[in-house]
Enzyme design. Structure first.
Site, PDB file in Angstrom:
ATOM      1  N   ARG A  86      -7.641  -0.302   0.977  1.00  0.00           N
ATOM      2  CA  ARG A  86      -8.092  -1.723   0.270  1.00  0.00           C
ATOM      3  C   ARG A  86      -8.473  -1.353  -1.192  1.00  0.00           C
ATOM      4  O   ARG A  86      -8.464  -2.345  -1.946  1.00  0.00           O
ATOM      5  CB  ARG A  86      -9.448  -1.923   1.303  1.00  0.00           C
ATOM      6  N   ASP A 146     -11.917   7.049   3.474  1.00  0.00           N
ATOM      7  CA  ASP A 146     -10.672   6.867   4.393  1.00  0.00           C
ATOM      8  C   ASP A 146     -10.311   5.430   4.412  1.00  0.00           C
ATOM      9  O   ASP A 146      -9.369   5.185   4.868  1.00  0.00           O
ATOM     10  CB  ASP A 146     -11.012   7.403   5.951  1.00  0.00           C
ATOM     11  N   LYS A 159     -10.030  12.890   8.070  1.00  0.00           N
ATOM     12  CA  LYS A 159      -9.559  12.612   9.282  1.00  0.00           C
ATOM     13  C   LYS A 159      -9.394  13.453  10.365  1.00  0.00           C
ATOM     14  O   LYS A 159      -9.190  14.697   9.712  1.00  0.00           O
ATOM     15  CB  LYS A 159      -8.205  11.897   9.075  1.00  0.00           C
ATOM     16  N   ASP A 214      -2.309  10.056   3.848  1.00  0.00           N
ATOM     17  CA  ASP A 214      -3.793   9.799   4.018  1.00  0.00           C
ATOM     18  C   ASP A 214      -4.412  10.971   4.791  1.00  0.00           C
ATOM     19  O   ASP A 214      -4.411  10.760   6.188  1.00  0.00           O
ATOM     20  CB  ASP A 214      -3.861   8.433   4.639  1.00  0.00           C
ATOM     21  N   GLU A 224      -9.461   3.919   1.848  1.00  0.00           N
ATOM     22  CA  GLU A 224      -8.687   3.959   0.546  1.00  0.00           C
ATOM     23  C   GLU A 224      -7.810   2.840   0.263  1.00  0.00           C
ATOM     24  O   GLU A 224      -7.597   2.480  -0.916  1.00  0.00           O
ATOM     25  CB  GLU A 224      -8.202   5.386   0.411  1.00  0.00           C
ATOM     26  N   ASP A 267       1.601   6.120   5.604  1.00  0.00           N
ATOM     27  CA  ASP A 267       0.450   5.257   5.187  1.00  0.00           C
ATOM     28  C   ASP A 267       1.066   4.588   3.756  1.00  0.00           C
ATOM     29  O   ASP A 267       0.495   3.828   3.448  1.00  0.00           O
ATOM     30  CB  ASP A 267      -0.599   6.052   4.853  1.00  0.00           C
ATOM     31  N   LYS A 274       1.038  -1.090  -0.022  1.00  0.00           N
ATOM     32  CA  LYS A 274       0.027   0.031  -0.049  1.00  0.00           C
ATOM     33  C   LYS A 274       0.858   1.219  -0.011  1.00  0.00           C
ATOM     34  O   LYS A 274       1.645   1.494   0.887  1.00  0.00           O
ATOM     35  CB  LYS A 274      -1.085  -0.060   1.140  1.00  0.00           C
TER      36      LYS A 274
HETATM   37  N1  BES Z   1      -4.487   4.461   6.863  1.00  0.00           N
HETATM   38  C1  BES Z   1      -5.478   4.151   7.471  1.00  0.00           C
HETATM   39  C2  BES Z   1      -5.277   3.049   8.824  1.00  0.00           C
HETATM   40  C3  BES Z   1      -4.331   3.476   9.824  1.00  0.00           C
HETATM   41  C4  BES Z   1      -4.915   4.284  10.832  1.00  0.00           C
HETATM   42  C5  BES Z   1      -3.164   2.887  10.253  1.00  0.00           C
HETATM   43  C6  BES Z   1      -3.857   4.768  11.993  1.00  0.00           C
HETATM   44  C7  BES Z   1      -2.654   2.835  11.140  1.00  0.00           C
HETATM   45  C8  BES Z   1      -3.140   3.788  12.113  1.00  0.00           C
HETATM   46  C9  BES Z   1      -6.642   3.587   6.932  1.00  0.00           C
HETATM   47  O1  BES Z   1      -6.702   4.040   5.500  1.00  0.00           O
HETATM   48  C10 BES Z   1      -7.960   4.140   7.338  1.00  0.00           C
HETATM   49  O2  BES Z   1      -7.947   5.278   7.485  1.00  0.00           O
HETATM   50  N2  BES Z   1      -8.664   3.146   7.636  1.00  0.00           N
HETATM   51  C11 BES Z   1      -9.971   3.276   8.528  1.00  0.00           C
HETATM   52  C12 BES Z   1     -10.849   2.433   7.877  1.00  0.00           C
HETATM   53  C13 BES Z   1     -12.201   2.862   8.132  1.00  0.00           C
HETATM   54  C14 BES Z   1     -12.674   4.092   7.690  1.00  0.00           C
HETATM   55  C15 BES Z   1     -13.337   1.785   7.674  1.00  0.00           C
HETATM   56  C16 BES Z   1      -9.876   3.184   9.955  1.00  0.00           C
HETATM   57  O3  BES Z   1      -9.007   2.111  10.331  1.00  0.00           O
HETATM   58  O4  BES Z   1     -10.063   3.654  10.762  1.00  0.00           O
HETATM   59 ZN    ZN Z   2      -4.747   4.873   4.680  1.00  0.00          ZN
HETATM   60 ZN    ZN Z   3      -7.638   6.028   5.357  1.00  0.00          ZN
END
Ligand code: BES
Ligand code: ZN
Ligand code: ZN
Length: 466
Positions: free
Chosen positions: A318, A314, A244, A237, A316, A255, A232
Site C-alpha cells: 500500500r 510488511d 514474515k 516480500d 509495504e 508479490d 504492485k
Molecule cells: N504481500 C503481502 C500480502 C499477501 C500475503 C498476499 C499472502 C497473498 C498471500 C502483503 O504485503 C502483506 O504482507 N500484507 C500483510 C499486511 C499486514 C501486515 C497489515 C498481511 O496481509 O498480512
Molecule cells: Zn507484499
Molecule cells: Zn508484505
C-alpha cells in the site's frame, strides 16, 4: 513463449478430427444417433456424458473422433476444452457442431509450459501441437492475445525472485514500450528519494543491483480519454524488519503479481488499440532486510504530502502504491485501475480464486461485475467501508500503514489506498492472489492471471465504442 497463433487456426476445410461435445441434457439423444459400435465403446468406457472433462476416443479406421463431456454445450466455459488441449495427441481438431468461442482460451493455455528451470522438459517424448480449427475467424486474434497475456502473467510470477528483480521488471516494461511505441520513464536514485519517498523507503534495504524504481509508460493519442493502470511490483516480500514466517514468505516471489497483471493488461490494450491515453505505473521494489531497511515507527512524508507512520513494514504494498497513485492522479485520468497482491486478509475472506474488488463508483462496479460474468473471470466486490477508516489512526502522524487488528484487513488496505485517489476520479482496486495452489485443466499450479480478462472486458466496454 508459446506460439498460440499456430494453435488456433481458421477453418479452410482442412482435415481435422471432430470433437463431439455433450452434456447431461444432450447426451442420451446424441448417443441414440451414433452407430452401434460407437455406442458399445462409449458404454464399455463407462462414459456417461455427465462428468465434465471426461472424454472418449472413437476409432475410425486408423483415425479417430473425440467425444467429451462439458457442463453446458450451449454456453462453453473458457476451460471446457482445456483437458482435451492438454491430453489429445498431436494433430488438428474441430468441434463437430458449433464454434469454440471463449473455450479456445483453455485449449491454448493448456499447451503453455513454464519449464525454463527443468533440465528435462515436461513433455517427453516431445509431443507436437494440438491445433484447433475454428470458423470464427474474426475472434482468433482476440483469443490468441488473451492466452498470450495470461501466459505473460504466469511466466513473470513463476520466475524466481533472484531472476526477476526491479531491473528485470523494468526490462519487461521497456520491451513492451518498444513493441508498441510508447514512452518509458524510470525514476530511481535521488530522484526517487525526493519524488517518491514511500517507494524509496520500502526499497531502501535492497542491494544496489535491485534498487527501487518507479516505472512509467505512456501510450496512445493525446486527445483520447486518460486512464491509469497501476501494479504492485514487490519482487520479493520478506516482510522487511517485520519479517514474515518461513511459510508466510514461501510464495512471496509472486508479490509482483499486480505488476504482471498491469503489464499484461497494457499489452491487451495496446494490441487492441483501444482509443485511450494509457499511463502504466509500476513501483518496483524488493522488501528486503538490511541496515538500510525502513523501520516500524518511522514516519514518512508521502509524495502527496501526507505523513504515514509505519506500523508494520510488511504492509509495504500500500505504501508503494500510494506514491504511484499520487503520480497517476497528477495527470487527471478519468479512471484508475490498480492490481495488487495486497493482503492475506483478502484470501481469508474470499479464498484463492476470487480477487477482492473495490470501486469508489457503483456504475463502474456494476460494469466490472458484468464483465467478470461474461468473461467467466470472477471478481467479488467488497465495501470501502468508511467507518473502518479510523482503524488507520496514528498517534503522531496523519495515519498509519497498518492496523493492529486481524479484522477487515483487505478493507483497511483499500481504505489506505483511497486516501491517495482524488475524490472525483473513478477508481477500481483488485486485491488478487495471482497464484493457483491446485492445478485445474489449463491452469497449472503456480502464477496465474485472476481478474485480468474481466478488467480488459470492462475497458473494452467503456472505450471500444461498439
Ligand atoms: N504481500 C503481502 C500480502 C499477501 C500475503 C498476499 C499472502 C497473498 C498471500 C502483503 O504485503 C502483506 O504482507 N500484507 C500483510 C499486511 C499486514 C501486515 C497489515 C498481511 O496481509 O498480512
Ligand atoms: Zn507484499
Ligand atoms: Zn508484505
Amino acid at each position: 513463449m508459446t506460439d498460440f497463433a499456430s494453435l488456433l487456426v481458421a477453418d479452410r476445410e482442412q482435415k481435422a478430427r471432430p470433437i463431439h461435445l455433450v452434456d447431461k441434457q444432450s447426451f442420451e439423444a446424441w448417443l441414440k444417433k451414433r452407430p452401434a459400435e460407437d455406442r458399445s465403446l462409449i458404454e464399455a468406457m463407462r462414459f456417461d456424458g455427465k462428468t465434465a472433462n471426461a472424454f472418449v476416443i472413437l476409432p475410425r479406421g486408423g483415425e479417430f473422433e473425440v467425444v467429451s463431456a462439458v457442463k453446458n454445450t450451449t454456453e462453453l466455459s473458457p476451460w471446457c476444452l482445456a483437458k482435451l488441449g492438454e491430453s489429445l495427441p498431436e494433430g488438428s481438431y474441430k468441434l463437430a457442431a458449433g464454434e469454440p468461442g471463449n473455450a479456445a482460451l483453455g485449449w491454448l493455455l493448456a499447451q503453455h509450459r513454464f519449464d525454463q528451470y527443468r533440465s528435462k522438459k515436461e513433455e517427453e517424448p516431445e509431443r507436437g501441437p494440438r491445433v484447433l480449427v475454428t470458423g470464427e475467424v474474426a475472434r482468433i486474434d482476440a483469443m490468441v492475445r488473451l492466452a498470450d497475456a495470461t501466459a505473460l502473467v504466469r511466466d513473470l510470477v513463476n520466475t524466481p525472485a533472484a531472476d526477476l528483480g526491479p531491473a528485470e521488471i523494468e526490462r519487461a516494461v521497456a520491451d513492451e514500450a518498444k513493441r508498441c511505441g510508447g514512452h518509458l520513464r524510470v525514476t530511481s536514485g535521488s530522484e526517487l528519494t525526493k519524488g517518491y519517498p514511500l517507494i524509496a523507503a520500502v526499497g531502501g534495504a535492497a542491494t544496489d543491483a535491485r534498487a527501487p524504481r518507479l516505472i512509467e509508460f505512456e501510450w496512445g493519442k493525446a486527445g483520447d480519454p486518460r486512464i491509469a493502470i497501476v501494479g504492485k511490483g514487490v519482487c520479493f516480500d520478506s516482510g522487511g524488519l517485520d519479517l514474515k514466517s518461513a511459510s508466510g514468505m514461501r510464495l512471496m516471489k509472486k508479490d509482483m503479481g499486480g505488476a504482471a497483471h498491469a503489464l499484461a493488461l497494457t499489452r491487451l490494450i495496446t494490441l487492441a488499440r483501444l482509443p485511450v491515453r494509457l499511463h502504466l505505473l509500476i513501483p518496483a521494489v524488493e522488501n528486503a532486510v538490511s541496515g538500510g531497511a525502513y523501520r516500524p515507527g518511522d514516519v514518512i512524508k508521502s509524495r502527496k504530502g501526507l505523513f504515514v507512520e509505519i506500523d508494520n513494514t510488511d504492509a509495504e504494498g500500500r505504501l508503494i502504491l500510494a506514491d504511484a497513485l499520487t503520480r497517476a492522479s497528477e495527470e487527471n485520468p478519468e479512471l484508475i485501475v490498480d492490481f495488487a497482491t495486497l493482503t492475506g486478509a483478502a484470501r481469508i475472506a474470499l479464498g484463492p480464486d476470487l480477487p477482492a474488488f473495490f470501486a469508489n463508483n457503483d456504475d463502474l462496479a456494476a460494469e466490472a461485475e458484468q464483465s467478470a460474468r461474461t468473461t467467466e473471470d470472477p471478481i467479488w466486490r467488497m465495501p470501502l467501508w468508511e467507518p473502518y477508516d479510523e482503524m488507520l489512526k496514528s498517534d503522531l502522524a496523519d495515519f498509519a500503514n497498518a492496523v493492529n487488528s486481524p479484522m477487515a484487513g483487505c478493507i483497511t488496505a483499500a481504505l489506505f489506498l483511497k486516501r491517495f485517489v482524488p475524490e472525483g476520479t473513478r477508481w477500481a482496486h483488485l486485491d488478487t492472489y495471482a497464484w493457483r495452489d491446485q492445478a485445474k485443466p489449463g491452469r497449472p499450479k503456480g502464477g496465474d492471471a485472476l481478474g485480468l480478462r474481466a478488467v480488459f472486458a470492462l475497458l473494452e466496454g467503456l472505450y471500444s465504442g461498439d
